[in-house]
Design an enzyme around this catalytic site. Sequence first.
Site, mmCIF file in Angstrom:
data_model
loop_
_atom_site.group_PDB
_atom_site.id
_atom_site.type_symbol
_atom_site.label_atom_id
_atom_site.label_comp_id
_atom_site.label_asym_id
_atom_site.label_seq_id
_atom_site.Cartn_x
_atom_site.Cartn_y
_atom_site.Cartn_z
ATOM 1 N N SER A 122 0.507 -1.011 -0.257
ATOM 2 C CA SER A 122 -0.612 0.243 0.115
ATOM 3 C C SER A 122 0.473 1.387 0.050
ATOM 4 C CB SER A 122 -0.989 0.387 1.579
ATOM 5 O OG SER A 122 -0.497 0.079 2.204
ATOM 6 N N HIS A 123 2.408 0.598 0.570
ATOM 7 C CA HIS A 123 2.801 1.908 1.004
ATOM 8 C C HIS A 123 4.161 1.960 -0.200
ATOM 9 C CE1 HIS A 123 -0.463 3.662 3.742
ATOM 10 N NE2 HIS A 123 0.239 4.167 3.353
ATOM 11 N N ASN A 124 4.933 2.319 -0.800
ATOM 12 C CA ASN A 124 6.388 2.816 -0.891
ATOM 13 C C ASN A 124 7.242 4.273 -1.213
ATOM 14 O OD1 ASN A 124 8.807 1.683 -2.017
ATOM 15 N ND2 ASN A 124 8.074 0.678 -3.719
ATOM 16 N N THR B 152 5.181 -1.190 2.656
ATOM 17 C CA THR B 152 4.650 -1.614 3.444
ATOM 18 C C THR B 152 3.904 -3.009 2.935
ATOM 19 O OG1 THR B 152 3.084 -0.768 3.589
ATOM 20 C CG2 THR B 152 4.370 -0.291 5.234
#
Length: 321
Positions: free
Chosen positions: A85-87, A99
Site C-alpha cells: 500500500s505504501h512504497n 509495507t
Amino acid sequence: MIQLLQKEFPLTSRPFEAIAKALHTEEDLVLEVLRAWQKRGKLRQISAIFNPLALGHSSSLFAFKVPEEDLPRAERIINAHPGVSHNYLRRHTYNIWFTLVVPPGVNLLEEAEKLFRESGAEDFLYLPIIRVFKIAAVFDVESPNHLEEFSTAQKEDSFQFSELDRDLVKLLQEPLPLVSEPFKEIAQKLGLEESFIFDWLQMMKEKGALRRFAGLLRHTKLGYKKNIMVAWLVPEDRINEAGKNLAKYSFITHCYLRKSYPHWPYNIYTMCHFKGEGLNTIKEISQELSLPEYLPLETLQELKKIRLKLFYDRNLHTRKE
C-alpha cells in the site's frame, strides 16, 4: 468540516445531512464541497479503516537495498503487488521502504522474498512491529504544524470471520458514495437492511477489527510537504519511556517498536510530517529526550500510496508479472 470527517464521521442513514447540521449549512453544499475535494485529490476517500491483524492478515515494513540502476525495475515489481500500500524512496543505502500485507494462509516472509529476488535488491530488512506506541493521525489545518493523534487499541488476535464479513470488509473499505444515503446503497448490494451495516460496524469495532470510519485526506494537499521516517537507537531499559515520550509530539503520527538486528540496531521508528524542513526539529527532540543515536530517513519520492485492500486476490501480482 475536516475535523468532523476525520474524527466524528456520523454512522447514520444520512451522514452528510448530520455534518451539514453540525456546520449550520445544507447537505447539498457539503456533498458539493466533498465531491470537489475528491476531484482535486484533497479527499482520498471516506471509508472504514480495518485492522489487518484482527482479520487474519500479516504485515510488516520492509527495506530493500537496491542499486540505482535497478530502481525502476524494483519500483515496478514492488508496486505491482496488491499487498503493497505504501512504497517510498528514502535517502539511504536501504533506499526502498514499503509495507506489505498478505491475506490469511499466505506466508509473509516468503512473499517478501519473491519480491526481493525479482527486484534486483542486494539485501533487505524485515522490520515487523513489536509494539505500537501511536498509530494513525488526524490532520489539523487550523493550527500550523499540528497533527492531532487518533489512537485505538490494536487487537492482534484474529477471530472467526464469515464470508459475509469478508464481503462487508471489501465493500466498506472502498470509498463511500458521496450521495445522501450512502449506506443504503452498500446494504442493497448485499441484500441487507441498512441497520445491519451499522450494527456490524459496531461489532467490528468491539472485536478490534475496525479502527475507525473516517475521511482520509492527502497530507500534501494540507501543506505537510516533508515526510521523514526516523529510526531511533534506544537502550533496552529506556524503550517504554522513549516510546511514550516520542508519541506525545503532535507531528509524529506513528511510533512503533520494531525488530532490530546486530547490523541494524535501530528499534523505535517514528513517522514525522512537517510543513517546513523538519531536520532541526528532530535534532531538538533527540536533545530533549537524550536520544543521541538516530537516523533520519528522508522521503525522496513517494512511489506508491493507496488504501490497502484486505482480502485481495493474491494472484493479481502473478498475472501482472
